[in-house]
Design an enzyme around this catalytic site. Structure first.
Site: not given
Ligand code: MN
Length: 726
Positions: A144, A52, A264, A80-81
């Site tokens: 992200d 990721h 269009d 964060e993780d």
């Molecule tokens: Mn992320």
């Protein structure tokens, strides 16, 4: 999959624009660190988590961001993780990366609570604050989000819907505002697919259904255009365009048209080399194909607020309707990548787009609303104010008007010339006395329309905003500035009044005492008054009585008769030497010169004044702000002061502009008289936009009294502006 296998796609993308070993090692070190920190984690898809952040970094690399932003993309989830902290990142990499990663982490903490307007505003707000600190935070966040949307299929239905809504409500509009069309379109289509699966399938189906027919039509038109332009010595490139599914849906829904009516769908883009080629090309296209009336748009001369530039036209060929865009390569790049196109990192000029400040400058110079955001951030202390201004006035902007220099200002719907004036500058707003729109005088409450050319008339003698302005101004920016002004003005006025009242009481007590902040604080401890100015303010508001205050401050400390006599003598002596008591002016060091008050600016007691030694009529006292003072010889100016005689009366001329309604003149006269002004002369007229212009010559005792008169007139309904004139 080995670690190297995972790294390879990123390396491939990065080496398209970064070549030096130093940079490549740096990025590899970011990857290694993220790999190590995320090592035990897996994504819902079963892939190692590192895939990721790697993908986020690949997205960023496609925009050729600077190495710090790229590494921030790799590290964006570690705070964060994983156990990694801000301090770790700062130590291992640098402060800039630590700041960006922390910014992204904070954005993740926002809990999206739904599509309610109030919630959306809050979420926008957080984005905006992060953006004002460093726009790269938003950029990493968008990358992200794009990658999360691409892998959303692995989550459960409820989360798919929630995240998609959030993307559609918050992230797509921000990408749009940054001009990042490609990213915005992908975010929209991905979200749309999860929120409205049936509609998505239907439109996707319709688009593929007659795809072959459409492709043939586009191909034919392309050939026709090729032949046409080839004969004219052009270097150009023509491509067909694909419309994003969400925008087709949006059009069908909001314009209430059928799929077939969206004209269009058959769209082509001609990319040429120069701006003049753009105009040449459109001329050639129009000479051959019939343009639909009202569909030609020149976004080159008038770019959209997100910097988009292009010529648009819609023409008919072989019974089919085609939308054609014509632009240069550079415009094409900006149309796709938005502001990011401007900060593409170049190793040959490493300092250019790498620091926060230089990036801010690049973005500010390209995106007007961004520079306004930065400006607001500098002018306002309150986050809440900045956010209100930003969300109300900028994100929701839908009226575009011009300054006399041709700059475009975007304002919220319903905005008036006052909003425009305050947007230009706080000082312009505060000194506004009128507006000229498209060459005609317009009242200040005129509702601006897109395309209006607006010019603001200011006067340095304007007394400034009044309560009525709060009703006229529609934008948060203007309203917040007007409120600030009124609060400050009210405080200044009340302080002056309080001082006058306290001084009078103290004089009556015949006490020689110096009132200091310390004395005030000691005497008024229990009432929370800490300084002399605060005390004046409280007296001015009638919260503290001046007699009570004087008693408290002076105690029993009365002067002896000798002291008093000496004091009076001193004052008398001073008067004989310096004071011209008929007009209450002190000229230092001169014995009885002839002195008079200038009748060009009519100073009144309390104005800041300056003396001018005229060639024939002695010393003339002007207001320091008088226009004539600027042209005086420096050597002929001298300091003059107001005396202490409070019985002298002064003349002042004021000009009042307001709605020409019944009774307004009577109300103004009544208000002035009730405020103890003596009216010497009044004239009234109205102009062609139903404004009343009232000029009044009045007599008052001081500036405090004059301000009192003015502030009472300002309270009347429909008063736009008041200025002191000659
Ligand atoms: Mn992320």
């Amino acid at each position: 999959m080995t670690k190297e296998d995972i790294y390879l796609p990123l390396l491939e993308e990065v080496t398209k624009y970064l070549k030096t070993k130093e940079h490549l090692d740096f990025i590899k070190s970011g990857f290694d660190y993220a790999f190590e920190m995320h090592a035990p984690q897996k994504r819902k898809s079963g892939e190692p988590y590192i895939v990721h952040p790697r993908d986020v970094a690949i997205t960023l690399a496609k925009y050729q961001v600077d190495p710090n932003t790229l590494v921030s993309g790799l590290l964006h989830d570690v705070i964060e993780d994983t156990p990694a902290t801000y301090a770790d990142i700062k130590e291992k990499f640098n402060e800039e990366i630590a700041d960006i990663v922390e910014g992204v982490t904070k954005l993740d903490m926002i809990h999206y609570k739904g599509s309610k307007a109030s919630q959306q505003v809050k979420n926008h707000q957080k984005m905006v604050l992060a953006m004002a600190k460093d726009i790269r935070v938003i950029f990493v966040k968008l990358a992200d989000r794009l990658n999360n949307m691409r892998t959303l299929g692995f989550l459960d239905d409820a989360r798919q819907t929630r995240i998609s809504r959030e993307t559609l409500d918050i992230f797509a509009p921000i990408a749009h505002r940054l001009g990042m069309y490609r990213l915005k379109a992908e975010l929209e289509d991905l979200s749309f697919k999860y929120i409205y699966p049936a509609e998505y399938q239907e439109i996707a189906g319709l688009l593929t259904d007659k795809k072959e027919n459409r492709e043939t039509d586009v191909e034919n038109m392309k050939n026709d255009l090729n032949k046409l332009l080839d004969s004219e010595n052009f270097i150009f490139d023509i491509t067909g365009r694909i419309k994003n599914i969400h925008s087709v849906y949006y059009k069908m829904k909001h314009k209430d048209v059928d799929f077939e009516e969206i004209n269009d769908l058959l769209a082509l883009r001609i990319v040429v080399q120069t701006i003049s080629d753009c105009y040449r090309a459109i001329g050639i296209v129009h000479s051959k194909f019939v343009p639909l009336p009202g569909r030609f748009k020149d976004y080159i001369a008038m770019p959209k607020p997100n910097m988009y530039q292009s010529l648009h036209t819609t023409v008919v060929n072989r019974g089919k309707i085609f939308e054609i865009q014509i632009r240069t390569e550079e415009m094409d790049e900006i149309a796709e990548k938005g502001v990011a196109a401007h900060w593409a990192y170049k190793e040959t000029a490493p300092s250019k787009a790498s620091s926060r400040k230089s990036l801010e400058n690049i973005v500010s110079s390209k995106l007007r609303w961004y520079s306004e955001l930065i400006q607001y951030t500098e002018e306002n202390d309150s986050e809440e104010e900045i956010l209100n201004i930003f969300t109300d006035d900028i994100l929701n902007a839908n009226v575009y008007v011009f300054t006399p220099n041709g700059d475009i200002i975007d304002l919220a719907a319903g905005a008036t010339p006052l909003d425009f004036a305050f947007r230009i500058h706080t000082k312009v707003g505060e000194k506004t006395v009128g507006a000229i729109v498209n060459g005609k005088i317009r009242p200040l409450d005129y509702t601006l329309k897109t395309g209006d050319l607006v010019e603001i008339k200011t006067s340095k003698n304007s007394v400034g905003p009044n309560e009525n302005w709060l009703k006229i101004a529609k934008t948060s920016n203007a309203r917040s500035k007007i409120k600030n002004f009124l609060n400050k003005q009210r405080r200044e006025f009340l302080i002056e009044r309080g001082k006058e009242e306290l001084d009078r009481e103290i004089t009556l007590k015949r006490v020689d005492i110096k009132i200091t902040d310390d004395l005030v604080e000691e005497s008024f401890k229990n009432r929370g008054i800490k300084t002399l100015e605060d005390l004046y303010f409280e007296i001015g508001k009638n919260v503290v009585s001046p007699i009570g205050a004087a008693n408290l401050l002076t105690g029993k400390e009365e002067l002896t008769d000798e002291d008093l006599l000496e004091k009076i003598n001193k004052a008398e002596l001073a008067k004989r030497r310096y004071v011209h008591s008929d007009i209450n002016i002190i000229v230092e060091g001169l014995d009885k010169p002839s002195v008079r008050l200038a009748n060009c600016c009519n100073p009144v007691l309390g104005d800041e004044i300056i003396g001018y030694v005229s060639r024939s009529s002695g010393i003339v006292v002007h207001r320091q702000t008088c226009n004539n003072v600027e042209s005086f010889e420096e050597a002929r100016l001298l300091d003059v002061f107001w005396g202490t005689n409070t019985l002298v009366k002064y003349v002042s001329n004021i000009k009042i502009l307001g709605i020409n309604r019944d009774n307004i003149l009577a109300e103004i006269v009544h208000s002035a008289t009730a405020s103890k002004a003596k009216i010497l002369q009044v004239s009234a007229q109205s102009n062609n936009v139903k404004e009343g212009i009232i000029k009044m010559r009045i007599q008052i005792g001081s500036l405090v009294e004059l301000n009192h008169v003015i502030s009472n007139i300002q309270k009347l309904k429909g008063i736009y502006s008041i200025e002191r004139i000659g």
